[in-house]
Scaffold this motif. Structure first.
Motif, mmCIF file in Angstrom:
data_model
loop_
_atom_site.group_PDB
_atom_site.id
_atom_site.type_symbol
_atom_site.label_atom_id
_atom_site.label_comp_id
_atom_site.label_asym_id
_atom_site.label_seq_id
_atom_site.Cartn_x
_atom_site.Cartn_y
_atom_site.Cartn_z
ATOM 1 N N ARG A 101 29.143 29.729 35.833
ATOM 2 C CA ARG A 101 28.361 28.611 36.362
ATOM 3 C C ARG A 101 26.861 28.861 36.210
ATOM 4 N N ASP B 73 31.437 32.699 38.890
ATOM 5 C CA ASP B 73 30.066 32.417 39.318
ATOM 6 C C ASP B 73 29.102 32.678 38.169
ATOM 7 N N GLU C 235 38.628 17.607 38.985
ATOM 8 C CA GLU C 235 39.578 18.568 39.555
ATOM 9 C C GLU C 235 40.983 18.169 39.117
ATOM 10 N N LEU D 158 35.913 36.457 41.634
ATOM 11 C CA LEU D 158 35.182 35.199 41.711
ATOM 12 C C LEU D 158 33.814 35.309 41.043
ATOM 13 N N SER E 115 39.856 27.808 37.433
ATOM 14 C CA SER E 115 39.940 29.192 37.912
ATOM 15 C C SER E 115 40.577 29.324 39.292
ATOM 16 N N GLU E 116 40.448 28.306 40.145
ATOM 17 C CA GLU E 116 40.885 28.442 41.529
ATOM 18 C C GLU E 116 42.103 27.600 41.889
ATOM 19 N N ASP F 48 31.904 21.680 37.395
ATOM 20 C CA ASP F 48 32.989 21.493 38.362
ATOM 21 C C ASP F 48 34.323 21.996 37.818
ATOM 22 N N LYS G 37 35.655 25.616 38.518
ATOM 23 C CA LYS G 37 36.415 25.801 39.759
ATOM 24 C C LYS G 37 37.843 25.305 39.585
#
Length: 329
Positions: free
Chosen positions: A200, A197, A124, A193, A257-258, A251, A254
């Motif tokens: 992933r 998804d 992250e 989102l 993107s977030e 991982d 995320k």
């Protein structure tokens, strides 16, 4: 006429001779073929030898980060940050260009990517930025220019907003994910989102095929009519992606993107060049580059009509001189 006993004795002697020859030959081949580094690996100091000969740093949590460091240590450093799910190798066209211009060029493999440790945790932005800080501290980089593409652009923004004084002179983000990619009430122009998804799910189902589909299609704009497709570029993208770890890549979706980079962008005071192709099919232009440029205190937006997400590879003859002009300006 030889007796049976003589024949058995001769056979035993011949077998022994063949064994001696094979053993001696094997030892000679091993001595020739094994490099000194491999021989050193059998000694108690093998880890020390690796640290002296291999370009890795070890972070606080034990992760090994691979990096390249080319050029004079007295030259101004340029640090390159790669996109997902690639490696430092994605910057070859830029590193060779700036090396010839007299700069010191550095690029690392993000944790979980390329030759760095395939980490289970820490995938992250906070940890990515901390890893960059560890690298810049280790190399004692000052007055550096940090250039990031895509996810690497987010990493640059997150790091520069937290960097020690004197470490960073300028920054560049190219086809970058800030301010935030995912759609929300605060970011109505973002991607749903469900798009991420889908990334992933495709990665888990068949990562090897997924990592062919991306460069073959939208990443370089090879799915556009009249595009000049390079099979070598496609396969090099796949090679880099498959070097990394599936868990870290999962991982990182995320992370890119977030993560909301709004506050980071607002904190940065050094000059930042925001470069983006308006035909970027991975990080849509309208919800990224113009918004980032507005949030920066000292930002400059440069838009490239018709250029794809991977424009550093498809159009280095345009991108490299523009980078040079900004760095020298």
């Amino acid at each position: 006429m030889p007796t049976p006993e003589n024949e058995r004795s001769f056979a035993r002697t011949a077998d022994a001779t063949r064994r001696d020859v094979l053993l001696a030959g094997g030892a000679a081949i091993a001595a020739i073929a094994l490099p000194k580094a491999a021989l050193a690996a059998t000694s108690p100091t093998s880890l020390e030898n690796r640290s002296q000969t291999m370009p890795f740093i070890k972070t606080k949590d034990g992760t090994e980060i691979f990096y390249k460091d080319w050029g004079s240590k007295d030259a101004q450093p340029i640090v390159f940050h790669h996109g997902w799910p690639l490696s430092a190798d994605d910057w070859d066209a830029q590193m060779m260009f700036f090396l010839e211009k007299g700069f010191r060029v550095i690029a690392h493999d993000r944790r979980g990517h390329g030759r760095s440790t395939q980490t289970f945790e820490g995938n992250e932005m906070d940890t990515y930025a901390a890893d960059v800080a560890a690298l810049t501290d280790h190399l004692d980089l000052r007055n550096a220019v940090h250039i990031g593409h895509s996810t690497g652009g987010g990493e640059v923004v997150h790091y520069v907003a937290r960097a020690k004084e004197g470490r960073v002179a300028k920054a560049v983000i190219i086809g970058a994910v800030p301010p935030i990619m995912v759609k929300s009430d605060k970011n109505p122009g973002g991607l749903p989102l469900e798009v991420f998804d889908g990334f992933r799910a495709a990665l888990v189902a068949n990562r090897a095929q997924f990592f062919l589909d991306i460069p073959t299609g939208p990443f370089y704009g090879f799915n556009r009519p009249g595009a000049k497709v390079s099979q070598g570029v496609i396969e090099n993208w796949w090679r880099q992606g498959m070097m990394g770890g599936a868990k870290a890549h999962y991982d990182c979706i995320k992370a890119f993107s977030e993560t909301d980079f709004t506050e980071d962008l607002q904190k940065i005071t050094v000059p930042v060049l925001v470069m983006h192709g308006d035909d970027d099919q991975i990080v849509p232009y309208a919800d990224s580059a113009p918004l980032s440029a507005k949030l920066l205190r000292n930002g400059t937006l440069k838009t490239y009509p018709g250029f794809p997400h991977g424009m550093c590879t498809t159009h280095p003859e345009v991108i490299n001189p523009d980078l040079l002009a900004f760095i020298k300006g």
